[in-house]
Design a protein around this motif. Structure first.
Motif, PDB file in Angstrom:
ATOM      1  N   GLY A   1      -1.818  23.595   1.655  1.00 23.36           N
ATOM      2  CA  GLY A   1      -1.533  23.066   0.331  1.00 23.36           C
ATOM      3  C   GLY A   1      -1.367  21.560   0.321  1.00 23.36           C
ATOM      4  O   GLY A   1      -1.282  20.961  -0.741  1.00 23.36           O
ATOM      5  N   ILE A   2      -1.303  20.925   1.499  1.00 24.99           N
ATOM      6  CA  ILE A   2      -1.169  19.483   1.581  1.00 24.99           C
ATOM      7  C   ILE A   2      -2.566  18.881   1.651  1.00 24.99           C
ATOM      8  O   ILE A   2      -3.261  19.011   2.644  1.00 24.99           O
ATOM      9  N   LYS A   3      -2.976  18.225   0.586  1.00 24.20           N
ATOM     10  CA  LYS A   3      -4.312  17.649   0.493  1.00 24.20           C
ATOM     11  C   LYS A   3      -4.228  16.128   0.455  1.00 24.20           C
ATOM     12  O   LYS A   3      -3.220  15.547   0.060  1.00 24.20           O
ATOM     13  N   ALA A   4      -5.335  15.495   0.858  1.00 22.73           N
ATOM     14  CA  ALA A   4      -5.380  14.037   0.826  1.00 22.73           C
ATOM     15  C   ALA A   4      -5.163  13.511  -0.585  1.00 22.73           C
ATOM     16  O   ALA A   4      -4.518  12.479  -0.783  1.00 22.73           O
ATOM     17  N   ASP A   5      -5.695  14.217  -1.590  1.00 20.10           N
ATOM     18  CA  ASP A   5      -5.525  13.787  -2.979  1.00 20.10           C
ATOM     19  C   ASP A   5      -4.062  13.788  -3.397  1.00 20.10           C
ATOM     20  O   ASP A   5      -3.626  12.951  -4.196  1.00 20.10           O
ATOM     21  N   ASN A   6      -3.285  14.757  -2.871  1.00 18.86           N
ATOM     22  CA  ASN A   6      -1.859  14.799  -3.196  1.00 18.86           C
ATOM     23  C   ASN A   6      -1.171  13.527  -2.735  1.00 18.86           C
ATOM     24  O   ASN A   6      -0.413  12.893  -3.475  1.00 18.86           O
ATOM     25  N   VAL A   7      -1.432  13.177  -1.474  1.00 21.14           N
ATOM     26  CA  VAL A   7      -0.790  12.009  -0.882  1.00 21.14           C
ATOM     27  C   VAL A   7      -1.253  10.734  -1.591  1.00 21.14           C
ATOM     28  O   VAL A   7      -0.452   9.834  -1.877  1.00 21.14           O
ATOM     29  N   LEU A   8      -2.542  10.652  -1.886  1.00 19.11           N
ATOM     30  CA  LEU A   8      -3.080   9.485  -2.576  1.00 19.11           C
ATOM     31  C   LEU A   8      -2.399   9.281  -3.922  1.00 19.11           C
ATOM     32  O   LEU A   8      -2.028   8.166  -4.292  1.00 19.11           O
ATOM     33  N   GLN A   9      -2.223  10.385  -4.668  1.00 13.53           N
ATOM     34  CA  GLN A   9      -1.602  10.288  -5.987  1.00 13.53           C
ATOM     35  C   GLN A   9      -0.163   9.800  -5.895  1.00 13.53           C
ATOM     36  O   GLN A   9       0.309   9.014  -6.726  1.00 13.53           O
ATOM     37  N   ILE A  10       0.544  10.245  -4.864  1.00 10.42           N
ATOM     38  CA  ILE A  10       1.931   9.806  -4.671  1.00 10.42           C
ATOM     39  C   ILE A  10       1.983   8.305  -4.405  1.00 10.42           C
ATOM     40  O   ILE A  10       2.769   7.567  -5.000  1.00 10.42           O
ATOM     41  N   LEU A  11       1.123   7.823  -3.513  1.00 12.20           N
ATOM     42  CA  LEU A  11       1.129   6.404  -3.170  1.00 12.20           C
ATOM     43  C   LEU A  11       0.752   5.532  -4.362  1.00 12.20           C
ATOM     44  O   LEU A  11       1.265   4.422  -4.528  1.00 12.20           O
ATOM     45  N   ARG A  12      -0.140   6.032  -5.195  1.00 15.65           N
ATOM     46  CA  ARG A  12      -0.628   5.230  -6.326  1.00 15.65           C
ATOM     47  C   ARG A  12       0.288   5.271  -7.545  1.00 15.65           C
ATOM     48  O   ARG A  12       0.049   4.551  -8.508  1.00 15.65           O
ATOM     49  N   ASN A  13       1.312   6.087  -7.516  1.00 14.97           N
ATOM     50  CA  ASN A  13       2.187   6.205  -8.674  1.00 14.97           C
ATOM     51  C   ASN A  13       3.546   5.560  -8.462  1.00 14.97           C
ATOM     52  O   ASN A  13       4.519   5.920  -9.108  1.00 14.97           O
ATOM     53  N   TYR A  14       3.600   4.633  -7.565  1.00 17.22           N
ATOM     54  CA  TYR A  14       4.823   3.875  -7.346  1.00 17.22           C
ATOM     55  C   TYR A  14       4.517   2.378  -7.467  1.00 17.22           C
ATOM     56  O   TYR A  14       3.397   1.942  -7.219  1.00 17.22           O
ATOM     57  N   THR A  15       5.512   1.624  -7.828  1.00 17.60           N
ATOM     58  CA  THR A  15       5.408   0.167  -7.792  1.00 17.60           C
ATOM     59  C   THR A  15       6.100  -0.312  -6.531  1.00 17.60           C
ATOM     60  O   THR A  15       7.094   0.272  -6.092  1.00 17.60           O
ATOM     61  N   TYR A  16       5.574  -1.349  -5.928  1.00 15.49           N
ATOM     62  CA  TYR A  16       6.052  -1.784  -4.626  1.00 15.49           C
ATOM     63  C   TYR A  16       6.911  -3.037  -4.770  1.00 15.49           C
ATOM     64  O   TYR A  16       6.495  -4.026  -5.375  1.00 15.49           O
ATOM     65  N   ALA A  17       8.085  -2.995  -4.219  1.00 22.62           N
ATOM     66  CA  ALA A  17       8.989  -4.141  -4.245  1.00 22.62           C
ATOM     67  C   ALA A  17       8.857  -4.919  -2.943  1.00 22.62           C
ATOM     68  O   ALA A  17       8.834  -4.333  -1.860  1.00 22.62           O
ATOM     69  N   ASN A  18       8.749  -6.233  -3.056  1.00 25.11           N
ATOM     70  CA  ASN A  18       8.715  -7.150  -1.916  1.00 25.11           C
ATOM     71  C   ASN A  18       7.419  -7.078  -1.110  1.00 25.11           C
ATOM     72  O   ASN A  18       7.252  -7.817  -0.147  1.00 25.11           O
ATOM     73  N   ILE A  19       6.517  -6.165  -1.444  1.00 32.07           N
ATOM     74  CA  ILE A  19       5.232  -6.077  -0.749  1.00 32.07           C
ATOM     75  C   ILE A  19       4.147  -5.979  -1.809  1.00 32.07           C
ATOM     76  O   ILE A  19       4.149  -5.063  -2.631  1.00 32.07           O
TER      77      ILE A  19
END
Length: 423
Positions: A175-193
């Motif tokens: 159930g862990i797919k690359a698309d899942n992880v990609l969506q998580i990374l793309r739905n956050y704003t990054y502080a200091n980076i």
């Protein structure tokens, strides 16, 4: 006597009336009890229906709420549900390693980033790894997430390449797919980076290495050992998979086999060996075996996979390539450049299907020894290196009857290799 008879009759009549009144009271009491019990059962049934309704109606609302608020895909929600299962044995674990990248538009690339052991590289890599760990540990996939590693920085623009490890029960890791992880990374704003969010990729391969100088150690080269005695060589293809020759590993005791990395500092155990279904020993055909590691390989500047060819075909005559040889004078491996050549040039009258020949640019006396399963690495037009073949036999310079080495072509077996690498 008449008085006594009349008194007895009165007593009988009184007894009869008393019994009638008692039965009537009992019946009334029973009726009330039944009514009360029925009401209680009815209330329990209503309460049960309410609880069921809350479970089936509100639980999906919670999931959909997460999905809506954080813009997760359907697969991510499915992964959460799968992870909540309790029927699988906790001791049985399956792991996946995802490779990804993103660009750092405000980061100036430093020459020190070429060396992953440098303080400059370690400083920025640690910042990025902390960021990735924070994102995944605060996500719906936290139950499966293990760790991350930034293993490479590339220039123009500055790009970070990373690995992320996920481990879970056999039934839920799918159930862990690359698309899942990609969506998580793309739905956050990054502080200091500062990260270019739309540049984030997950599930791609490691960038193909540039063609290395023949005096450098190849980071994809591994040594297969049987009870700490060297058997043959192989090539790292991904975090879990190594390609070597089938005739090197057949009929071996798996418990005695181990992998020695190119840096020579560590040894890893083997989980499974899968030989090509069309492998034969006479003649030698489809001489390939995939080796699955028990634990994944974390990449660095000294440990990197080699890419497969871009097309499923045999190499063309004249392709510039290199292989490794063992130098008995220096007791180490060194590269040997040359070109793919013909049977006629090699003075060979018969060839097996899938076999091609490589002629070193130096004389055969300069060649010390090549291992079975050793890689032949060729160049793409863009200057990147890829695996074109693996050596069929162990060859020694004093025993060669031809100025050429024989290799099994990777071209026709790429789909078979990818069927395992991409799962």
């Amino acid at each position: 006597m008449a008085l006594l008879t009349e008194t007895d009759g009165d007593r009988k009549l009184l007894h009869k009336k008393s019994r009638t009144i008692c039965c009537s009271c009992c019946a009334s009491c029973c009726s009330h009890c039944i009514q009360c019990l029925s009401g209680f059962i009815f209330l329990l049934a209503i309460a049960g229906l309410v609880l069921c309704a809350r479970y089936f109606l509100e639980f999906p609302v919670i999931l959909n709420g997460f999905k809506s608020a954080m813009n997760y895909t359907e697969e991510t929600v499915d992964a959460l549900i799968a992870n909540s299962g309790t029927n699988q044995p906790a001791s049985t674990q399956t792991c996946k390693m995802f490779v990804g990248s993103f660009t750092l538009p405000n980061e100036v690339y430093l020459p020190a980033y070429n060396d992953t052991s440098s303080a400059d590289f370690q400083r920025i890599a640690q910042r990025l790894q902390t960021m990735i760990n924070t994102l995944l540990n605060n996500s719906l996939l936290t139950m499966s997430y293990g760790n991350s590693s930034v293993f490479m920085l590339r220039p123009n623009p500055t790009t970070a390449n990373f690995q992320m490890l996920f481990c879970n029960d056999n039934a839920t890791i799918s159930g862990i797919k690359a698309d899942n992880v990609l969506q998580i990374l793309r739905n956050y704003t990054y502080a200091n980076i500062s990260i270019k969010v739309d540049s984030i990729t997950v599930g791609g391969g490691t960038p193909c290495p540039t063609f290395l100088n023949t005096n450098q150690t190849w980071p994809w080269h591994i040594i297969l050992q049987d009870n700490k005695v060297t058997l043959c060589s192989g090539s790292l293809l991904s975090s879990f998979w190594i390609l070597s020759s089938a005739n090197c590993v057949i009929n071996r005791d798996l418990s005695l086999l181990s992998i020695k990395l190119g840096d020579g500092q560590r040894s890893l155990s083997i989980d499974t060996i899968i030989q090509h279904p069309n492998f034969t020993t006479s003649p030698v055909l489809s001489n390939f075996a995939l080796i699955h590691l028990s634990t994944p390989m974390w990449f660095s500047s000294s440990i990197l996979p080699i890419c497969l060819p871009q097309m499923s075909q045999d190499p063309t005559i004249g392709s510039v390539c290199s292989t490794l040889v063992w130098n008995t004078l220096t007791s180490g491996f060194s590269g040997l450049a040359g070109a793919v050549t013909s049977e006629l040039t090699c003075l060979i009258s018969k060839t097996d299907h899938g076999t091609f020949y490589f002629k070193p640019s130096l004389s055969k006396m300069s060649l010390n020894q090549t291992d079975t399963g050793n890689a032949l690495v060729c160049m793409n037009a863009d200057g990147t290196a890829y695996l074109q073949g693996i050596s069929i036999y162990q060859s020694n310079s004093s025993l060669l009857t031809s100025p050429c080495l024989s290799f099994s072509s990777i071209g026709q077996t790429i789909s078979w290799i990818n069927s395992y690498l991409l799962t």
